[in-house]
Design an enzyme around this catalytic site. Structure first.
Site: not given
Length: 350
Positions: A7, A52, A141, A199, A239, A241, A337
């Protein structure tokens, strides 16, 4: 068959080896990946490799053996996923050099959404544009959505209408009926849909036309949409958090906007399914941010969804976090995944 799952992210590399029954035999994570692959000495024997790959375009809709033709097609799609496609190619090339005699299989995030009906996949654009450039909703995804939906149905003992929420640095939702994707929030590229870490998600196309009409250059707009928007653009941090710690007006707006868009999208996916049996959270935010789950579900009472606050706050592993009174079950499922990629490799290689 031991499958090495590769990945390759935009800056990191995750390697895992899964055994015949999907048991995790070994794993290795490179935070700052420069493009090469070195397997730790304690890794078990590798019989196959699964990669992936984010974008498969209109033709690569099932797992395929990596050969020169497949590699060329993946490279051709780079402009549709410029952050992700080159890294997948780097992973393929590095493994080819390291394990030249081991078969490799590419598994595509877009493939799960190849089942979208025309009404969900078609953009209302001039037919000549759609036909010339292959413009359609691809969705992303898919490996995560496929696993999360299947796993939740297994755990719940049934459920035909499932909304999966993959929430991380990139975010998307999928409407899954009987194991098949029938709608999703991302579109032609991974830039659409929900507001994400950096994004923008969905925007009024006229806004972009206005900006590009002599006000900003194409490169500046592209960079701003990919790297300077979303949570970062609104709240100053990418983020959640950090936004909660900052706790200023812009930071609170960014968190509220994220949840607002998420609620909207859950409702939209539910409408595409004609109802809701299972709501599933997965991905870094989906699995670990109890506040996002609670705030999202709190605004979905009109769907009859009710969260168990204690279960939500204390959940460990794959777990149901809704009350017994909830009309639809709410689950948290670990993103895997790697399991989907390993399944794809075995499917192709036998």
């Amino acid at each position: 068959m031991n499958v090495l799952v590769v990945n390759a992210g935009s800056s990191s590399l995750k390697l895992s080896v899964l055994g015949e029954h999907d048991e995790l035999l070994a794993q290795h994570h490179v935070e700052r990946w420069e493009g090469g692959v070195d397997l730790p000495e304690d890794f078990p024997e590798i019989h196959a490799v699964g990669h992936r790959v984010v974008h498969g375009g209109p033709d690569l809709t099932t797992p395929v053996v990596v050969d020169d033709k497949t590699r060329a097609e993946i490279e051709r799609l780079t402009d549709l996923a410029p952050l992700h496609q080159p890294r997948a190619l780097a992973g393929i090339d590095a493994v080819t050099a390291l394990l030249p005699d081991v078969p490799q299989v590419a598994c595509f995030d877009t493939a799960f959404h190849a089942t979208l009906p025309p009404v969900a996949a078609t953009y209302p654009l001039p037919a000549r544009w759609r036909e010339r450039f292959g413009l359609r909703r691809y969705g992303f995804h898919g490996l995560s959505h496929a696993y999360a939906a299947r796993r939740a149905v297994e755990l719940a003992g049934g459920g035909t209408r499932v909304v999966t929420c993959h929430l991380g640095a990139g975010c998307s939702l999928a409407a899954v009926r009987d194991g098949r994707s029938v709608d999703t929030t991302m579109g032609f590229t991974p830039l659409g849909g929900l507001a994400m870490a950096t994004r923008s998600g969905d925007l009024d196309p006229g806004l972009l036309v206005w900006l590009l009409d002599g006000r900003l250059g194409l490169d500046e707009v592209n960079d701003g949409l990919e790297h300077g928007s979303g949570l970062l653009g609104v709240g100053g941090h990418a983020d959640l958090r950090d936004l909660r710690e900052a706790d200023d007006e812009n930071a609170r707006l960014a968190v509220d906007l994220f949840v607002h868009r998420l609620r909207q999208s859950v409702a939209a996916m539910t409408a595409s399914l004609g109802g809701l049996d299972l709501l599933v959270f997965t991905g870094g935010i989906g699995e670990h941010d109890a506040a996002v789950r609670a705030d999202t579900v709190a605004g979905l009472g009109f769907l009859g969804v009710e969260l168990d606050g204690e279960r939500n706050a204390e959940r460990e592993g794959d777990e149901r976090i809704s009350t017994g009174r909830s009309d639809a079950d709410v689950w948290v499922v670990e993103a895997r995944e790697d399991v989907e990629v390993a399944h794809g490799a075995r499917q192709v290689l036998g």
